[in-house]
Design a protein around this motif. Sequence first.
Motif, PDB file in Angstrom:
ATOM      1  N   TYR A 227       0.825  -1.215   0.000  1.00  0.00           N
ATOM      2  CA  TYR A 227       0.000   0.000   0.000  1.00  0.00           C
ATOM      3  C   TYR A 227       0.860   1.267   0.000  1.00  0.00           C
ATOM      4  O   TYR A 227       0.513   2.265  -0.628  1.00  0.00           O
ATOM      5  CB  TYR A 227      -0.931  -0.015   1.208  1.00  0.00           C
ATOM      6  CG  TYR A 227      -1.847  -1.225   1.239  1.00  0.00           C
ATOM      7  CD1 TYR A 227      -2.851  -1.376   0.290  1.00  0.00           C
ATOM      8  CD2 TYR A 227      -1.697  -2.217   2.206  1.00  0.00           C
ATOM      9  CE1 TYR A 227      -3.690  -2.490   0.305  1.00  0.00           C
ATOM     10  CE2 TYR A 227      -2.528  -3.322   2.229  1.00  0.00           C
ATOM     11  CZ  TYR A 227      -3.524  -3.461   1.276  1.00  0.00           C
ATOM     12  OH  TYR A 227      -4.348  -4.564   1.285  1.00  0.00           O
ATOM     13  N   HIS A 231       0.928   4.059  -3.017  1.00  0.00           N
ATOM     14  CA  HIS A 231       0.676   5.453  -2.657  1.00  0.00           C
ATOM     15  C   HIS A 231       1.734   6.384  -3.249  1.00  0.00           C
ATOM     16  O   HIS A 231       1.400   7.412  -3.868  1.00  0.00           O
ATOM     17  CB  HIS A 231       0.649   5.576  -1.130  1.00  0.00           C
ATOM     18  CG  HIS A 231       0.001   6.824  -0.636  1.00  0.00           C
ATOM     19  ND1 HIS A 231      -1.347   7.047  -0.728  1.00  0.00           N
ATOM     20  CD2 HIS A 231       0.529   7.926  -0.033  1.00  0.00           C
ATOM     21  CE1 HIS A 231      -1.639   8.230  -0.206  1.00  0.00           C
ATOM     22  NE2 HIS A 231      -0.519   8.786   0.233  1.00  0.00           N
ATOM     23  N   TYR A 298      -9.021   6.273  -2.453  1.00  0.00           N
ATOM     24  CA  TYR A 298      -9.130   4.832  -2.609  1.00  0.00           C
ATOM     25  C   TYR A 298     -10.582   4.388  -2.444  1.00  0.00           C
ATOM     26  O   TYR A 298     -11.379   5.077  -1.798  1.00  0.00           O
ATOM     27  CB  TYR A 298      -8.255   4.126  -1.572  1.00  0.00           C
ATOM     28  CG  TYR A 298      -6.779   4.400  -1.733  1.00  0.00           C
ATOM     29  CD1 TYR A 298      -6.067   3.887  -2.816  1.00  0.00           C
ATOM     30  CD2 TYR A 298      -6.081   5.181  -0.804  1.00  0.00           C
ATOM     31  CE1 TYR A 298      -4.715   4.135  -2.958  1.00  0.00           C
ATOM     32  CE2 TYR A 298      -4.723   5.437  -0.945  1.00  0.00           C
ATOM     33  CZ  TYR A 298      -4.050   4.913  -2.035  1.00  0.00           C
ATOM     34  OH  TYR A 298      -2.707   5.170  -2.191  1.00  0.00           O
TER      35      TYR A 298
END
Length: 513
Positions: A227, A231, A298
């Motif tokens: 993640y 990002h 998201y």
Amino acid sequence: MVRVSHSFLLLSLLSLAVEVLGTDKYTRDDFPPGFVFGSGTSAYQVEGAANEDGRTPSIWDTYAHAGYANGDTGDVACDGYHKYKEDVQLMVDTGLDAYRFSISWSRLIPNGRGPVNPKGLQYYNNLIDELIGQGIQPHVTLQNYDLPQALEDEYGGWLNRKIVKDFTAYADVCFREFGDRVSYWTTVNEPNVFAIGGYDLGIAPPKYCSPPFGLNCSRGNSSSEPYIAVHYLLLAHASTARLYRKRYQGKQHGFIGVSVYAYGFVPLTNSMEDVSATQRAQDFIIGCVAHPLVFGDYPSIMKKNVGSRLPAFTDHESELVKGSTDFLAVIHYITFSIKDNSGSLEFKQRDFNMDMAAKIIIERDNSSEGLLKPWGLQGVLEYFKQVYGNPPIYIYENGLGQRNPGNSSLEDTSRVEYLQAYIGSLLNAVRNGSNARGYFQWSFLDVFELLDGYGSNYGMYYVDHHDPDLKRYPKLSAHWYSHFLKGGSINSTQVMKLEKITSVTSVSTLNSV
């Protein structure tokens, strides 16, 4: 934001699986005027010359030299660095409109930042000039799995916010030096699969993972780092797009996008559990990239299931990321069935797949239907149309991999059948209102592949690695694609006709098909 009933949409996509969507007969004239057809490779997979003219290692060099790609490396690859003129001529003979390739950051800027390598600059200028001079449109990707190892060693690469500034500075050099001739830029290649493979499962560079989710990794955290990587990939893309639009787009009149790896997903059964799981898979695999680019954040299910492990966009970052693409590039090869796996959410320690709470069913089917699911591509394009507002889309990778039998067969009939079916499915999607604007077959040559080196091939041209000159030979698929690109009618009898000429290996035969 247009809301679409998830269950209705997914059941509609499932219905595609039982319809006969393969267009049996078509020509390229059935596509809209200006629709682009091409093929592609990437820097480490095709260039070779890994230690020449100032190039330094990337994380892909390190990964390959550790033996993780079937013991093979891209040190020589197809030697595109020296043979680019020959390869561009093959593109002309084939009839390509465009060629998609990537720039090796560590060839252009060996330390990742700082001085530009004049030899690297000269190579890419020469390649671009050769393409333009032959009437072939360059589509350039800035980073394809090959971050300079120097930046990985210095601060952890894509796990550190510093990468945003360094990537933007690298892109600035590319826009400044090549943007007068390059109109189509993608920043990073398939950040979703790069993050999962490189930072969760540990099956791709830079090979970060943690047990029990990945194997044989010496470092990493599979629960959080995928993640984090996604990002910073998104923030680097957005920063680069902002630079391009502010400083270059007005005078260069180009376009900037990012590529998304998009599996086709359909529920294993009609149960609401499997239907919901399929939507979760879409939100995690596609939505982790496409959602922020279109909506600025998201998907809600990701935020719910991942919790504090998922980095949050500030208001400024959200505004920067949202709308930062002029087009999306879609990478699609295969369609899978999805089964609910909600029980995985009960575990305290989870990775990306467990957070997704959906099981991807890999069907062991050797029938033609096991390989040919062209309706999956139409379903993917329909999904982008309905959920993400039908953005301009280029299919940047689509093709069929085959195990390399040593002396690679030139009669790749199954690849021809695959291309014929998938391009026909693409035509159906366009006729149904998809904003798809181009298609790039993967790959132009038999290149060095990420997971198994030279153990498999996707190319239209066989590269003889036993020949010191690495001679190229057209396969049946090259003849088929050339026939299509030059206006020939596509139908099943054409495959049988082309099979008769594959024993003729001269490239000049392409012009007679």
